[in-house]
Design a protein around this motif. Structure first.
Motif, mmCIF file in Angstrom:
data_model
loop_
_atom_site.group_PDB
_atom_site.id
_atom_site.type_symbol
_atom_site.label_atom_id
_atom_site.label_comp_id
_atom_site.label_asym_id
_atom_site.label_seq_id
_atom_site.Cartn_x
_atom_site.Cartn_y
_atom_site.Cartn_z
ATOM 1 N N MET A 1 0.839 -1.184 0.000
ATOM 2 C CA MET A 1 0.000 0.000 0.000
ATOM 3 C C MET A 1 0.883 1.247 0.000
ATOM 4 S SD MET A 1 -2.820 1.353 2.760
ATOM 5 C CE MET A 1 -4.264 0.549 2.109
ATOM 6 N N LYS A 2 0.444 2.249 -0.734
ATOM 7 C CA LYS A 2 1.177 3.508 -0.758
ATOM 8 C C LYS A 2 1.052 4.200 0.591
ATOM 9 C CE LYS A 2 0.736 4.657 -5.641
ATOM 10 N NZ LYS A 2 -0.061 3.691 -6.334
ATOM 11 N N ARG A 3 2.151 4.797 1.015
ATOM 12 C CA ARG A 3 2.155 5.631 2.216
ATOM 13 C C ARG A 3 2.544 7.029 1.751
ATOM 14 N NH1 ARG A 3 5.055 2.901 6.544
ATOM 15 N NH2 ARG A 3 3.012 1.983 6.896
ATOM 16 N N VAL A 4 1.609 7.947 1.828
ATOM 17 C CA VAL A 4 1.749 9.283 1.259
ATOM 18 C C VAL A 4 1.979 10.292 2.377
ATOM 19 C CG1 VAL A 4 0.624 11.011 -0.176
ATOM 20 C CG2 VAL A 4 0.203 8.584 -0.611
ATOM 21 N N PHE A 5 3.152 10.921 2.362
ATOM 22 C CA PHE A 5 3.512 11.923 3.361
ATOM 23 C C PHE A 5 3.175 13.305 2.817
ATOM 24 C CE2 PHE A 5 6.093 14.924 5.595
ATOM 25 C CZ PHE A 5 6.129 14.441 6.893
ATOM 26 N N LEU A 6 2.496 14.116 3.617
ATOM 27 C CA LEU A 6 2.073 15.447 3.194
ATOM 28 C C LEU A 6 2.923 16.535 3.827
ATOM 29 C CD1 LEU A 6 -1.795 15.023 3.512
ATOM 30 C CD2 LEU A 6 -0.316 14.466 1.573
ATOM 31 N N ASP A 7 3.455 17.397 2.980
ATOM 32 C CA ASP A 7 4.184 18.578 3.429
ATOM 33 C C ASP A 7 3.171 19.596 3.969
ATOM 34 O OD1 ASP A 7 6.159 20.481 3.846
ATOM 35 O OD2 ASP A 7 6.683 20.713 1.734
ATOM 36 N N ALA A 8 3.653 20.582 4.673
ATOM 37 C CA ALA A 8 2.785 21.588 5.295
ATOM 38 C C ALA A 8 1.920 22.309 4.265
ATOM 39 C CB ALA A 8 3.633 22.593 6.075
ATOM 40 N N ASN A 9 2.468 22.611 3.100
ATOM 41 C CA ASN A 9 1.685 23.368 2.126
ATOM 42 C C ASN A 9 0.516 22.554 1.568
ATOM 43 O OD1 ASN A 9 2.899 21.930 -0.211
ATOM 44 N ND2 ASN A 9 4.711 23.092 0.367
#
Length: 135
Positions: free
Chosen positions: A1-9
Motif C-alpha cells: 500500500m502507498k504511504r503518502v507523506f504530506l508537506d505543510a503546504n
C-alpha cells in the motif's frame, strides 16, 4: 500500500480548499486507498499559517490532522538529501515513516528532486496533481 507523506503546504491547501485535490488525497486515504501521514513539524507550520492567513479554516485543519497518521519530527540532522534546513525535517520524517511518496507544492526547494526516487531515499516526491495523475 502507498504511504503518502504530506508537506505543510499540502495540509494548508486541503484545509483552505476542501473541494480541491489536496483534500481529495486525504479523503481517499481516509477511505483506505492509501495511508496518509504527516509530521508534527508540518502540522505546526500549517497551524501557524492557517491562523494568520485563513483563521476560518482552523477547525477544518484540526479535523484533517486528526484523520491522518502523524509521526514525530526530527531535527533534520539525519536527512541525507541536500535540502534547505527548513525542509530537512520534512524529508527526514517522510523517510522515518517509510513513505512511498512525499507530496509538496514547494517547487523551489523540492523541484529538482521531483520524481527522482534514486536521489531521495526511494521516496517519490511529487505535487498533488502529479500524484493523482500517476494513479
Amino acid at each position: 500500500m502507498k504511504r503518502v507523506f504530506l508537506d505543510a503546504n499540502v495540509l494548508f491547501t486541503a484545509a483552505h480548499n476542501p473541494a480541491g485535490k489536496a483534500a481529495l488525497v486525504i479523503a481517499l486515504g481516509v477511505k483506505g486507498k492509501w495511508e496518509v501521514v504527516s509530521s508534527s513539524y508540518a502540522a505546526e507550520e500549517t497551524r501557524r499559517n492557517i491562523a494568520s492567513k485563513f483563521p476560518d479554516s482552523q477547525a477544518r485543519l484540526r479535523d484533517l490532522i486528526e484523520s491522518i497518521s502523524m509521526v514525530a519530527s526530527g531535527s533534520g540532522a539525519d536527512c541525507p538529501v541536500k535540502l534547505p534546513e527548513k525542509d530537512r525535517p520534512i524529508m527526514e520524517a517522510a523517510m522515518r515513516c517509510k513513505a512511498t511518496h512525499l507530496l509538496t507544492g514547494d517547487l523551489r526547494d523540492f523541484g529538482t528532486l521531483m520524481n527522482k526516487p534514486r536521489q531521495t531515499a526511494g521516496i517519490v516526491i511529487q505535487t498533488v496533481p502529479e500524484f493523482l495523475s500517476s494513479l
